[in-house]
Design a protein around this motif. Sequence first.
Motif, PDB file in Angstrom:
ATOM      1  N   LEU A 225       0.834  -1.208   0.000  1.00 25.92           N
ATOM      2  CA  LEU A 225       0.000   0.000   0.000  1.00 25.92           C
ATOM      3  C   LEU A 225       0.864   1.252   0.000  1.00 25.92           C
ATOM      4  CD1 LEU A 225      -2.816  -0.987   2.532  1.00 25.92           C
ATOM      5  CD2 LEU A 225      -3.054  -0.716   0.068  1.00 25.92           C
ATOM      6  N   SER A 226       1.982   1.200   0.731  1.00 25.91           N
ATOM      7  CA  SER A 226       2.876   2.352   0.778  1.00 25.91           C
ATOM      8  C   SER A 226       3.498   2.617  -0.592  1.00 25.91           C
ATOM      9  CB  SER A 226       3.969   2.105   1.816  1.00 25.91           C
ATOM     10  OG  SER A 226       4.871   3.188   1.864  1.00 25.91           O
ATOM     11  N   ILE A 227       3.916   1.568  -1.278  1.00 27.20           N
ATOM     12  CA  ILE A 227       4.499   1.733  -2.621  1.00 27.20           C
ATOM     13  C   ILE A 227       3.455   2.273  -3.593  1.00 27.20           C
ATOM     14  CG2 ILE A 227       5.629   0.544  -4.532  1.00 27.20           C
ATOM     15  CD1 ILE A 227       6.553  -1.554  -2.461  1.00 27.20           C
ATOM     16  N   LEU A 228       2.247   1.736  -3.511  1.00 25.89           N
ATOM     17  CA  LEU A 228       1.179   2.185  -4.402  1.00 25.89           C
ATOM     18  C   LEU A 228       0.829   3.648  -4.129  1.00 25.89           C
ATOM     19  CD1 LEU A 228      -0.782   1.413  -6.623  1.00 25.89           C
ATOM     20  CD2 LEU A 228      -2.370   0.591  -4.874  1.00 25.89           C
ATOM     21  N   VAL A 252      -6.535   2.671   3.525  1.00 28.13           N
ATOM     22  CA  VAL A 252      -5.492   3.185   4.416  1.00 28.13           C
ATOM     23  C   VAL A 252      -6.100   3.768   5.686  1.00 28.13           C
ATOM     24  CG1 VAL A 252      -3.714   4.953   4.651  1.00 28.13           C
ATOM     25  CG2 VAL A 252      -3.825   3.584   2.579  1.00 28.13           C
ATOM     26  N   GLU A 253      -7.197   4.500   5.554  1.00 24.15           N
ATOM     27  CA  GLU A 253      -7.839   5.069   6.745  1.00 24.15           C
ATOM     28  C   GLU A 253      -8.335   3.974   7.680  1.00 24.15           C
ATOM     29  OE1 GLU A 253     -11.394   8.235   7.952  1.00 24.15           O
ATOM     30  OE2 GLU A 253     -10.954   7.800   5.845  1.00 24.15           O
ATOM     31  N   ALA A 254      -8.858   2.899   7.100  1.00 29.76           N
ATOM     32  CA  ALA A 254      -9.333   1.796   7.940  1.00 29.76           C
ATOM     33  C   ALA A 254      -8.177   1.088   8.645  1.00 29.76           C
ATOM     34  CB  ALA A 254     -10.120   0.807   7.080  1.00 29.76           C
ATOM     35  N   ARG A 255      -7.015   1.035   8.006  1.00 34.67           N
ATOM     36  CA  ARG A 255      -5.859   0.337   8.586  1.00 34.67           C
ATOM     37  C   ARG A 255      -4.905   1.270   9.329  1.00 34.67           C
ATOM     38  NH1 ARG A 255      -3.781  -3.819   3.851  1.00 34.67           N
ATOM     39  NH2 ARG A 255      -5.814  -4.659   3.233  1.00 34.67           N
ATOM     40  N   LEU A 256      -5.277   2.544   9.495  1.00 37.87           N
ATOM     41  CA  LEU A 256      -4.392   3.526  10.109  1.00 37.87           C
ATOM     42  C   LEU A 256      -3.880   3.103  11.488  1.00 37.87           C
ATOM     43  CD1 LEU A 256      -3.020   6.280   9.905  1.00 37.87           C
ATOM     44  CD2 LEU A 256      -5.118   7.318  10.785  1.00 37.87           C
ATOM     45  N   PRO A 257      -4.726   2.591  12.392  1.00 32.76           N
ATOM     46  CA  PRO A 257      -4.204   2.213  13.718  1.00 32.76           C
ATOM     47  C   PRO A 257      -3.146   1.115  13.667  1.00 32.76           C
ATOM     48  CG  PRO A 257      -6.602   2.381  13.762  1.00 32.76           C
ATOM     49  CD  PRO A 257      -6.192   2.435  12.326  1.00 32.76           C
ATOM     50  N   MET A 263       7.610   5.289   7.306  1.00 32.41           N
ATOM     51  CA  MET A 263       7.497   5.602   5.887  1.00 32.41           C
ATOM     52  C   MET A 263       6.085   5.350   5.373  1.00 32.41           C
ATOM     53  SD  MET A 263       8.921   6.851   3.280  1.00 32.41           S
ATOM     54  CE  MET A 263      10.623   6.923   3.821  1.00 32.41           C
ATOM     55  N   ALA A 264       5.469   4.269   5.813  1.00 27.43           N
ATOM     56  CA  ALA A 264       4.093   3.988   5.400  1.00 27.43           C
ATOM     57  C   ALA A 264       3.148   5.072   5.910  1.00 27.43           C
ATOM     58  CB  ALA A 264       3.666   2.619   5.924  1.00 27.43           C
ATOM     59  N   LEU A 265       3.377   5.547   7.134  1.00 25.53           N
ATOM     60  CA  LEU A 265       2.539   6.621   7.680  1.00 25.53           C
ATOM     61  C   LEU A 265       2.709   7.900   6.867  1.00 25.53           C
ATOM     62  CD1 LEU A 265       0.693   7.794   9.878  1.00 25.53           C
ATOM     63  CD2 LEU A 265       2.754   8.267  11.223  1.00 25.53           C
ATOM     64  N   GLN A 266       3.939   8.244   6.515  1.00 29.57           N
ATOM     65  CA  GLN A 266       4.174   9.466   5.752  1.00 29.57           C
ATOM     66  C   GLN A 266       3.573   9.378   4.352  1.00 29.57           C
ATOM     67  OE1 GLN A 266       8.423   9.547   6.128  1.00 29.57           O
ATOM     68  NE2 GLN A 266       8.396  10.844   7.945  1.00 29.57           N
ATOM     69  N   ASN A 267       3.654   8.210   3.735  1.00 28.71           N
ATOM     70  CA  ASN A 267       3.010   8.042   2.429  1.00 28.71           C
ATOM     71  C   ASN A 267       1.500   8.158   2.544  1.00 28.71           C
ATOM     72  OD1 ASN A 267       5.422   7.690   1.062  1.00 28.71           O
ATOM     73  ND2 ASN A 267       5.423   5.473   1.274  1.00 28.71           N
ATOM     74  N   SER A 268       0.963   7.681   3.648  1.00 25.66           N
ATOM     75  CA  SER A 268      -0.482   7.818   3.877  1.00 25.66           C
ATOM     76  C   SER A 268      -0.868   9.281   4.020  1.00 25.66           C
ATOM     77  CB  SER A 268      -0.884   7.042   5.129  1.00 25.66           C
ATOM     78  OG  SER A 268      -0.559   5.672   5.010  1.00 25.66           O
TER      79      SER A 268
END
Length: 673
Positions: A225-228, A252-257, A263-268
């Motif tokens: 998801l982060s790469i996408l 991403v919003e559903a999987r945020l917690p 890096m995944a958080l920043q991409n989100s």
Amino acid sequence: MFVQLTGVLVRCVLSECRLRSLWQQRRFLLTTSVIDKPFRNEPILSTRQKPTCVDISSVRFSSRGGIDIEDAKVKTRLSSPAGESSLCDEIQPGEPGSGQTPRPRWPVFIDHLQLCRSPSDVLDLTTKFSPTLRQVSHCLSRMWSTTRKMSAEQRRYELQLMFEHPAFDPLLKKAMKRVGDMHSENVIYCLLYMVHLGVPQGSRVVQTFLRSCLENLNDFDEKELSILTTCMEYMEDSTNVTLLRNGLRFVVEARLPGIKTVMALQNSMLLFGKDAPWHLKQRLEAKALSMADHFSLPNTLYMISTMASMGFYSKPLLDLCSGTIQENLHGIPFNRLFKVLRSCRDLQYKNFDLLTSISEHVAYTWDIWTKKQVVLLLSAMEHLSFCPAAIMDTFAKNVSANPDTLTLEDLCCILKVYSSLNHDLKHQRKPFLESLSQALDSYLPKMAAVELLMVVYHFCLLGHFPPAPLEQLLQSSTLEKFHTTVPRFLRKQERMFQMVNLCLRLEPALLHQPATVPPFLLGAYNPIGETINPMLSQGLQRVLEDQADTTLHEMVVVEDFYRVDAVITKPLPHQTSQTEASGCAEEECTPAERSQRIAVICKSRSALCHGTFNPRGPLALKIRHLKILGYEPVLIITQDLNSQEDQTVFLREQIFPEHLSSDTQSKVKPQGC
């Protein structure tokens, strides 16, 4: 022995003929149209949409829609009983004498791939070995990585060769046909690298990969998801892109917690962007603060730029990142440091400790920075209203010693920074300004009229009047060019001319010869809508209630240009009527000689350099001119006035400090009592 030698020579000749044939085919493709090519099937890449920086008018496989004849054959084969066996045969390694292109073992292929130095080298490798589906992703990755460090011109040339290479279309065609068999991570990477390489985003191959990502979105893990999400930053809007982006946001919003990597958080955060609702930004902030212990230095630097990209100001998060940056300044290169300053400007985040640390670090490590880098850092700090005294002192000394290396762009930027920040260079001021004037003289013949006006205006703010640019600005041929100024810039132009004219009139001692600006360029002063601060007005009236022979005038216009919030006029101390009469017996006294005039100026803190009480350029010029005219300027900061419980006491301390000192002395008991 002779037979073995003959065999080696034959193989070398055949290999050479094969390479020549390959490049002859490439040259043939450059001179033939799509219709003349031997392929009758619909193309994969779109000729309607050119790849980035690449002319692909002769690229094959470029249709967005339609049924490919070869695709139909493949579907027929797959639907037939023998389809699966034939497909399996394609996957198996080629056997000697079978006529199939051999596939090397994984380490062998990777070793060959690492030796490739251009996209064409990679494509040549695919003609020798048939890459697996996973190796297709590695091929595209290598093709992109080889172009990253090239110059812009060389990159365009290599990408042009890539699109003209006869093996490029079969590689994409294979990836498109087998996208359903690829691992999800390989699908995303292939999509990312195709976009980076400039493959038209409306082409069938890119749209096919987008649909595949959309269908398997729920099966992607955090990394995928982060790469996408990163890939979505480079995608242009289309139906599939919009659907994928919206679906990606929802997932991403559903999987945020459950996000575990920074890096995944920043991409989100980049995915949601400036359109993210406030409650979601708060959730992202809370998640980032909870992961603060896992921030590396690159994470910290990227977090500030990420927040700037999504327009999200979070002081706790910014303060946290600033502390990490201050502790690791020695490990941050110029590009990263400059990006941090630009992000702080976009967010209007002004951390005095951070900016001071950067200024001192640059001054301490002066030899590792180029002059251009220092100019850019100074400009970035000027946008933050911060005065980097350490850099400005060192840079002024450096410029005074070697001014000829400055370009016109550098000179304009330096003048703007130094005139805006109003930094006191002390004994370095005169040689620094003379060096700038000397360096500027060589650029005067090719300067535009607007650039010339800006340069003279900044010199006036600095109290320096070099004759050459001033004379060229006031020439009739130059002044005529300002008749065509765009209306939206006209007011700013008039304002600069007014300030230049005022400097020429009030500071004639610094001029080599008298000069004025023609009246038609000055415009008119327009004080409409300007009113005094109510708190200031009420406070001044209470302060002057017990002041005899003192008058108060509000909203006074001085020299038809400067607006002064209030002017307090009072007799000079220790002056009697007898001394006044004797002093003015021979000639009439001016108001400045007969009384004390206090000019009260109320300004916001933004008119000062950040973290100091040093006024910036226009305000500093106003104070300088008021002193020349006989006024005693008193600066009142609006925020300080509004925060006081008793404005009267505060104003009395600011305007009449002598009263405060006399009251204090009267309360102190003499020693020995």
